[in-house]
Design an enzyme around this catalytic site. Structure first.
Site: not given
Length: 420
Positions: A342, A360
Site C-alpha cells: 500500500h 506491510c
C-alpha cells in the site's frame, strides 16, 4: 430438448477378456484329425452344420457383451448425480445412451477408461431414466443391455457449492481456482467430490486440486499459468452425496482467462521491489518492510483483493495502547493476517533505507498508484530475506510450498502428466 451424445470405445485396448487367435496350421490339423476319426465306408466327412462356413466344427467368434453395474435395474432413490458404470467383454466399440421417461436423450460422455458414462449435469429428482449400453465386437453384431431406475426425491439438506472466480474474469498467473462448500465435506467423501471436478486449459498445463480446508478446495498448475491461457473448470456436484444425509445443491461451470505475466520480487536487504512484465524488468520501487517487532513474511504471496481506499483499524487486535486507525490508499491484500502492499506517504523518507511498517510493503503514493493500476488479482509477489517465514494457510499460499508437498493435499492419488 437435450441432445444425445454417444461415446465410443474404438480401440482394441478396451476389449475385456480378449480371445485367442487360431493359426491356419492349427485349423488344418484339427480338420485332418476330425477326418480320420469320422470317415465312413464311403470316405465322406461329417461337418457341424451349427457353424456354417467354418470347417470341422470351428465355433463362431465369441460375441461382444456388456453388463450395467450401476444403477442396477429397477433401482429406487438413486442420487441425481449418478453415473452409468458398466463392464464389457469382447467389445471393440461401446455406446451409451440415457433417456428420461419421455424418451428424451440426456447429454453425457465416457471417462478415459471407457467404463463410466457421466451426464453433463445433475439428473432431475424423482424422474425415471433408462440407460442402454451397446457393445459391438469384431463380427459387427451389437449386443444391448438396459437398466431402468428412478432418482431420489429432492433432498431437504443441500450443500451450496460456489466458485470464487466468475466467468470471463482475467487473473494473474499465480491465481488458484477456488471452490467453496457451504458445509464441511467429510474426508471420506472428498475423493468422490474431487472426481467430479475437471479442469481444462489452452495450452494444456499440469495441475492438481488440493483441499485447503474441509470447506475449500483449490487448484494450481505445477508452474505459474502461462500468460494468455484460457482455463475452464467444471464441478458436477448437483445431487452428489456429501455425508450425513447431505447432498450437493448445484453444478458449476466457470471460464476464465490468464492475463500477461506480471511478477513482483522484494529484496529485504536492498529494500527494493523489482517488477517484471512478460520476462522484462519494467520498474524498480523503493520499499519499507516490517520492522523487527512486526516483520513482513518471506515467501510467495498473491494479490487477493484491491482496495483503492480503506481504513486500517487494529484496535480490536492490538488494544488501545498499540492499536491504530489509519486511512490507506492503493491497498492490495497479500495475507489474511493483514499484510498489504500500500501507499505510505508518511514513510517515504525511510523507503529504500529502513523497515518501519507493521508487516506491510510500504511504497510511495506515486508508486502505489502505479502498482494498483498495473496489477491484477492473482499476481504473485515474492518477499525474501525477512525474519519471518510465510505461514501456509495465511492467505492464498498455494505457492508457499513445493509441488511434491502441494499434491499431498489431493484426495485422489496424483498421477504425473505424461512426457508428451
Amino acid at each position: 430438448m437435450r441432445v444425445s451424445q454417444n461415446e465410443s470405445i474404438r480401440s482394441a485396448g478396451h476389449r475385456r477378456g480378449g480371445r485367442r487367435r487360431v493359426s491356419a496350421t492349427a485349423v488344418l490339423a484339427a480338420v485332418l484329425a476330425f477326418t480320420v476319426a469320422c470317415t465312413s465306408g464311403g470316405g465322406g466327412v461329417t461337418t457341424n452344420d451349427d457353424a456354417p462356413g467354418l470347417p470341422g466344427g470351428v465355433e463362431d467368434p465369441p460375441r461382444a457383451s456388456a453388463v450395467i453395474t450401476a444403477p442396477v435395474a429397477d433401482a429406487k432413490d438413486v442420487p441425481a448425480s449418478t453415473a452409468i458404470t458398466f463392464t464389457t467383454d469382447q467389445a471393440t466399440e461401446t455406446t451409451v445412451e440415457l433417456t428420461d421417461a419421455a424418451g428424451e436423450a440426456v447429454e453425457g460422455k465416457l471417462d478415459e477408461e471407457g467404463t463410466t458414462w457421466l451426464p453433463t449435469g445433475a439428473l432431475e429428482y424423482g424422474e425415471t431414466y433408462t440407460a442402454t449400453v451397446t457393445a459391438t465386437g469384431d463380427d459387427g453384431r451389437p449386443s444391448e443391455t438396459t437398466s431402468t431406475f428412478t432418482t431420489m426425491a429432492k433432498p431437504s439438506n443441500q450443500v451450496r457449492v460456489t466458485s470464487y472466480l466468475g466467468d470471463d474474469q482475467v487473473v494473474g498467473v499465480g491465481m488458484p481456482l477456488i471452490v467453496r462448500f457451504g458445509r464441511e465435506v467429510p474426508e471420506k467423501y472428498r475423493a468422490d467430490v474431487q472426481r467430479r471436478m475437471t479442469v481444462t486449459s489452452e495450452p494444456a498445463q499440469e495441475g492438481v486440486w488440493r483441499w485447503s480446508s474441509p470447506t475449500e478446495v483449490r487448484y494450481r498448475p505445477k508452474e505459474f499459468w502461462q500468460a494468455g491461457s484460457t482455463v475452464s473448470y467444471r464441478v458436477q456436484t448437483g445431487g452428489l452425496p456429501m455425508g450425513a444425509g447431505w447432498f450437493g445443491r448445484n453444478d458449476l461451470s466457470v471460464d476464465i482467462k490468464v492475463g500477461r505475466e506480471l511478477l513482483m520480487s522484494v529484496d529485504n536487504k536492498a529494500k527494493k521491489m523489482t517488477v517484471t512484465r512478460d520476462g522484462k524488468a519494467v520498474k524498480t520501487i523503493p520499499v519499507s518492510l516490517g520492522k523487527k517487532s512486526t516483520p513482513s513474511s518471506s515467501g510467495t504471496m498473491l494479490v487477493m483483493e484491491k482496495l483503492r481506499k480503506t481504513v486500517f483499524d487494529t484496535f480490536d487486535e492490538l488494544g488501545p495502547e498499540d492499536g491504530y486507525r489509519t486511512k490507506i490508499d492503493y491497498a492490495q491484500r497479500l495475507t489474511y493476517g493483514g499484510e498489504f502492499i500500500h501507499a505510505a506517504p508518511w514513510s517515504e523518507g525511510q523507503q529504500g533505507r529502513t523497515n518501519v511498517s507493521h508487516g506491510c510493503v510500504n511504497v510511495s503514493m506515486a508508486n502505489g498508484a502505479w502498482l494498483f493500476e498495473n496489477t491484477r488479482v492473482g499476481d504473485p509477489i515474492t518477499v525474501k530475506g525477512t525474519e519471518r517465514r510465510l505461514q501456509v494457510g495465511n492467505g492464498w499460499t498455494d505457492w508457499a510450498m513445493d509441488w511434491d508437498e502441494y499434491v499431498k493435499g489431493s484426495a485422489l492419488p496424483y498421477e504425473p502428466a505424461a512426457d508428451n
